[in-house]
Scaffold this motif. Structure first.
Motif, PDB file in Angstrom:
ATOM      1  N   PHE A  38       0.849  -1.174   0.000  1.00  0.00           N
ATOM      2  CA  PHE A  38       0.000   0.000   0.000  1.00  0.00           C
ATOM      3  C   PHE A  38       0.889   1.230   0.000  1.00  0.00           C
ATOM      4  O   PHE A  38       1.853   1.314   0.737  1.00  0.00           O
ATOM      5  CB  PHE A  38      -0.905   0.019   1.240  1.00  0.00           C
ATOM      6  N   ASP A  39       0.542   2.165  -0.815  1.00  0.00           N
ATOM      7  CA  ASP A  39       1.269   3.414  -0.911  1.00  0.00           C
ATOM      8  C   ASP A  39       0.387   4.489  -0.280  1.00  0.00           C
ATOM      9  O   ASP A  39      -0.755   4.677  -0.707  1.00  0.00           O
ATOM     10  CB  ASP A  39       1.553   3.703  -2.382  1.00  0.00           C
ATOM     11  N   SER A  40       0.922   5.208   0.695  1.00  0.00           N
ATOM     12  CA  SER A  40       0.113   6.193   1.415  1.00  0.00           C
ATOM     13  C   SER A  40      -0.307   7.352   0.512  1.00  0.00           C
ATOM     14  O   SER A  40      -1.188   8.116   0.872  1.00  0.00           O
ATOM     15  CB  SER A  40       0.856   6.706   2.646  1.00  0.00           C
ATOM     16  N   GLN A  41       0.298   7.488  -0.660  1.00  0.00           N
ATOM     17  CA  GLN A  41      -0.134   8.530  -1.594  1.00  0.00           C
ATOM     18  C   GLN A  41      -1.377   8.096  -2.365  1.00  0.00           C
ATOM     19  O   GLN A  41      -2.095   8.927  -2.889  1.00  0.00           O
ATOM     20  CB  GLN A  41       0.996   8.868  -2.555  1.00  0.00           C
ATOM     21  N   HIS A  42      -1.627   6.790  -2.450  1.00  0.00           N
ATOM     22  CA  HIS A  42      -2.757   6.298  -3.225  1.00  0.00           C
ATOM     23  C   HIS A  42      -3.883   5.713  -2.377  1.00  0.00           C
ATOM     24  O   HIS A  42      -5.017   5.639  -2.817  1.00  0.00           O
ATOM     25  CB  HIS A  42      -2.290   5.237  -4.231  1.00  0.00           C
ATOM     26  N   PHE A  43      -3.568   5.254  -1.171  1.00  0.00           N
ATOM     27  CA  PHE A  43      -4.570   4.642  -0.302  1.00  0.00           C
ATOM     28  C   PHE A  43      -4.552   5.341   1.053  1.00  0.00           C
ATOM     29  O   PHE A  43      -3.492   5.550   1.637  1.00  0.00           O
ATOM     30  CB  PHE A  43      -4.283   3.155  -0.082  1.00  0.00           C
ATOM     31  N   SER A  44      -5.731   5.663   1.551  1.00  0.00           N
ATOM     32  CA  SER A  44      -5.807   6.269   2.886  1.00  0.00           C
ATOM     33  C   SER A  44      -5.623   5.179   3.943  1.00  0.00           C
ATOM     34  O   SER A  44      -5.784   3.985   3.665  1.00  0.00           O
ATOM     35  CB  SER A  44      -7.160   6.955   3.076  1.00  0.00           C
ATOM     36  N   ALA A  45      -5.312   5.599   5.142  1.00  0.00           N
ATOM     37  CA  ALA A  45      -5.178   4.642   6.250  1.00  0.00           C
ATOM     38  C   ALA A  45      -6.497   3.904   6.470  1.00  0.00           C
ATOM     39  O   ALA A  45      -6.511   2.719   6.794  1.00  0.00           O
ATOM     40  CB  ALA A  45      -4.730   5.364   7.518  1.00  0.00           C
ATOM     41  N   ASP A  46      -7.616   4.599   6.262  1.00  0.00           N
ATOM     42  CA  ASP A  46      -8.935   3.971   6.401  1.00  0.00           C
ATOM     43  C   ASP A  46      -9.113   2.848   5.384  1.00  0.00           C
ATOM     44  O   ASP A  46      -9.601   1.765   5.711  1.00  0.00           O
ATOM     45  CB  ASP A  46     -10.054   4.999   6.188  1.00  0.00           C
ATOM     46  N   GLU A  47      -8.713   3.093   4.145  1.00  0.00           N
ATOM     47  CA  GLU A  47      -8.843   2.075   3.095  1.00  0.00           C
ATOM     48  C   GLU A  47      -7.988   0.849   3.404  1.00  0.00           C
ATOM     49  O   GLU A  47      -8.410  -0.283   3.184  1.00  0.00           O
ATOM     50  CB  GLU A  47      -8.450   2.660   1.736  1.00  0.00           C
ATOM     51  N   VAL A  48      -6.809   1.083   3.932  1.00  0.00           N
ATOM     52  CA  VAL A  48      -5.929  -0.030   4.291  1.00  0.00           C
ATOM     53  C   VAL A  48      -6.558  -0.839   5.420  1.00  0.00           C
ATOM     54  O   VAL A  48      -6.633  -2.065   5.360  1.00  0.00           O
ATOM     55  CB  VAL A  48      -4.522   0.469   4.688  1.00  0.00           C
ATOM     56  N   LEU A  49      -7.036  -0.150   6.466  1.00  0.00           N
ATOM     57  CA  LEU A  49      -7.692  -0.840   7.583  1.00  0.00           C
ATOM     58  C   LEU A  49      -8.851  -1.693   7.083  1.00  0.00           C
ATOM     59  O   LEU A  49      -8.982  -2.859   7.460  1.00  0.00           O
ATOM     60  CB  LEU A  49      -8.229   0.179   8.587  1.00  0.00           C
ATOM     61  N   GLU A  50      -9.696  -1.116   6.252  1.00  0.00           N
ATOM     62  CA  GLU A  50     -10.869  -1.837   5.754  1.00  0.00           C
ATOM     63  C   GLU A  50     -10.478  -3.021   4.877  1.00  0.00           C
ATOM     64  O   GLU A  50     -11.138  -4.054   4.896  1.00  0.00           O
ATOM     65  CB  GLU A  50     -11.795  -0.875   5.006  1.00  0.00           C
ATOM     66  N   SER A  51      -9.377  -2.892   4.137  1.00  0.00           N
ATOM     67  CA  SER A  51      -8.952  -4.022   3.295  1.00  0.00           C
ATOM     68  C   SER A  51      -8.483  -5.213   4.127  1.00  0.00           C
ATOM     69  O   SER A  51      -8.491  -6.343   3.659  1.00  0.00           O
ATOM     70  CB  SER A  51      -7.853  -3.589   2.330  1.00  0.00           C
ATOM     71  N   PHE A  52      -8.089  -4.962   5.380  1.00  0.00           N
ATOM     72  CA  PHE A  52      -7.691  -6.038   6.284  1.00  0.00           C
ATOM     73  C   PHE A  52      -8.837  -6.476   7.199  1.00  0.00           C
ATOM     74  O   PHE A  52      -8.640  -7.256   8.122  1.00  0.00           O
ATOM     75  CB  PHE A  52      -6.483  -5.614   7.129  1.00  0.00           C
ATOM     76  N   GLY A  53     -10.041  -5.954   6.969  1.00  0.00           N
ATOM     77  CA  GLY A  53     -11.218  -6.394   7.704  1.00  0.00           C
ATOM     78  C   GLY A  53     -11.543  -5.609   8.961  1.00  0.00           C
ATOM     79  O   GLY A  53     -12.333  -6.074   9.787  1.00  0.00           O
ATOM     80  N   PHE A  54     -10.962  -4.417   9.121  1.00  0.00           N
ATOM     81  CA  PHE A  54     -11.222  -3.588  10.300  1.00  0.00           C
ATOM     82  C   PHE A  54     -12.118  -2.411   9.924  1.00  0.00           C
ATOM     83  O   PHE A  54     -12.063  -1.923   8.802  1.00  0.00           O
ATOM     84  CB  PHE A  54      -9.905  -3.030  10.859  1.00  0.00           C
ATOM     85  N   PRO A  55     -12.918  -1.917  10.875  1.00  0.00           N
ATOM     86  CA  PRO A  55     -13.707  -0.719  10.609  1.00  0.00           C
ATOM     87  C   PRO A  55     -12.804   0.513  10.632  1.00  0.00           C
ATOM     88  O   PRO A  55     -11.833   0.577  11.403  1.00  0.00           O
ATOM     89  CB  PRO A  55     -14.714  -0.693  11.761  1.00  0.00           C
ATOM     90  N   ALA A  56     -13.102   1.489   9.784  1.00  0.00           N
ATOM     91  CA  ALA A  56     -12.276   2.699   9.692  1.00  0.00           C
ATOM     92  C   ALA A  56     -12.291   3.505  10.985  1.00  0.00           C
ATOM     93  O   ALA A  56     -11.348   4.233  11.279  1.00  0.00           O
ATOM     94  CB  ALA A  56     -12.736   3.558   8.523  1.00  0.00           C
ATOM     95  N   GLY A  57     -13.351   3.384  11.776  1.00  0.00           N
ATOM     96  CA  GLY A  57     -13.456   4.137  13.018  1.00  0.00           C
ATOM     97  C   GLY A  57     -12.560   3.640  14.133  1.00  0.00           C
ATOM     98  O   GLY A  57     -12.645   4.106  15.257  1.00  0.00           O
ATOM     99  N   LEU A  58     -11.685   2.708  13.829  1.00  0.00           N
ATOM    100  CA  LEU A  58     -10.737   2.219  14.827  1.00  0.00           C
ATOM    101  C   LEU A  58      -9.637   3.243  15.080  1.00  0.00           C
ATOM    102  O   LEU A  58      -9.006   3.235  16.133  1.00  0.00           O
ATOM    103  CB  LEU A  58     -10.123   0.906  14.353  1.00  0.00           C
ATOM    104  N   ILE A  59      -9.414   4.138  14.114  1.00  0.00           N
ATOM    105  CA  ILE A  59      -8.384   5.169  14.277  1.00  0.00           C
ATOM    106  C   ILE A  59      -9.028   6.546  14.163  1.00  0.00           C
ATOM    107  O   ILE A  59     -10.029   6.718  13.482  1.00  0.00           O
ATOM    108  CB  ILE A  59      -7.252   5.017  13.237  1.00  0.00           C
ATOM    109  N   PRO A  60      -8.453   7.541  14.835  1.00  0.00           N
ATOM    110  CA  PRO A  60      -9.029   8.890  14.786  1.00  0.00           C
ATOM    111  C   PRO A  60      -8.805   9.547  13.426  1.00  0.00           C
ATOM    112  O   PRO A  60      -8.061   9.048  12.580  1.00  0.00           O
ATOM    113  CB  PRO A  60      -8.275   9.634  15.899  1.00  0.00           C
TER     114      PRO A  60
END
Length: 172
Positions: A38-60
């Motif tokens: 994952f490249d942080s310029q192309h994918f947000s931290a939320d998108e990465v979390l969700e791709s691993f099966g976590f809800p985006a609201g796990l991080i602020p």
């Protein structure tokens, strides 16, 4: 010794090879999916979390950036440390730098996240998603919460600046 060839044994053999090849392809796809870069310029931290099966609201929401290696090791950088309350749970504190190792529905070796219980701040060692629950592990103790608690981004509490109280102000 005499070997008997039958239509049934050939069918079972070819079915077994077919199953092995399907399993091989699945393992290859899983390996590629977990090792994806994952490249942080192309994918947000939320998108990465969700791709691993976590809800985006796990991080602020105050994520400044992240890095993720192919083995799952990550560094998440926040603009500042953050403190908030999980609904119906404990206060949580995120440092400005969080590290760990992420895989499908599991984060382990977590550093930089703590939870307050019994007036003490405890380090959260791991987080996993099991069915419809998010499970936090603190040492040998774990606590699970409905995943719906993490659909919305937590809002960091504003820092309070406390000024010293003066009973008497000197004359100017």
């Amino acid at each position: 010794m005499k070997f008997v060839r039958s239509v049934h044994s050939e069918a079972a053999f070819s079915m077994g090879l077919g199953l092995l090849s399907v399993l091989g392809i699945l393992f290859l796809l899983v390996g590629v999916a977990t090792a994806k870069s994952f490249d942080s310029q192309h994918f947000s931290a939320d998108e990465v979390l969700e791709s691993f099966g976590f809800p985006a609201g796990l991080i602020p929401a105050n994520v400044e950036g992240y890095s993720l290696e192919s083995n799952g090791n990550f560094v998440l950088r926040l603009r500042s440390s953050c403190r908030f309350n999980i609904p119906s749970a404990y206060p949580v504190r995120y440092s400005s730098r969080i590290t760990g190792r992420i895989s499908c529905r599991r984060i382990r070796d977590l550093k930089g996240v703590s939870v307050q219980a019994l007036f003490i701040w405890w380090n959260v060692d791991a987080v996993s998603v099991i069915h419809d629950d998010v499970v936090f592990q603190v040492g040998p103790v774990s606590e699970s919460y409905p995943i719906s608690n993490f659909y919305e981004k937590p809002v960091c509490e504003r820092r309070r600046i406390e000024l010293p109280a003066f009973d008497y102000l000197p004359p100017l």
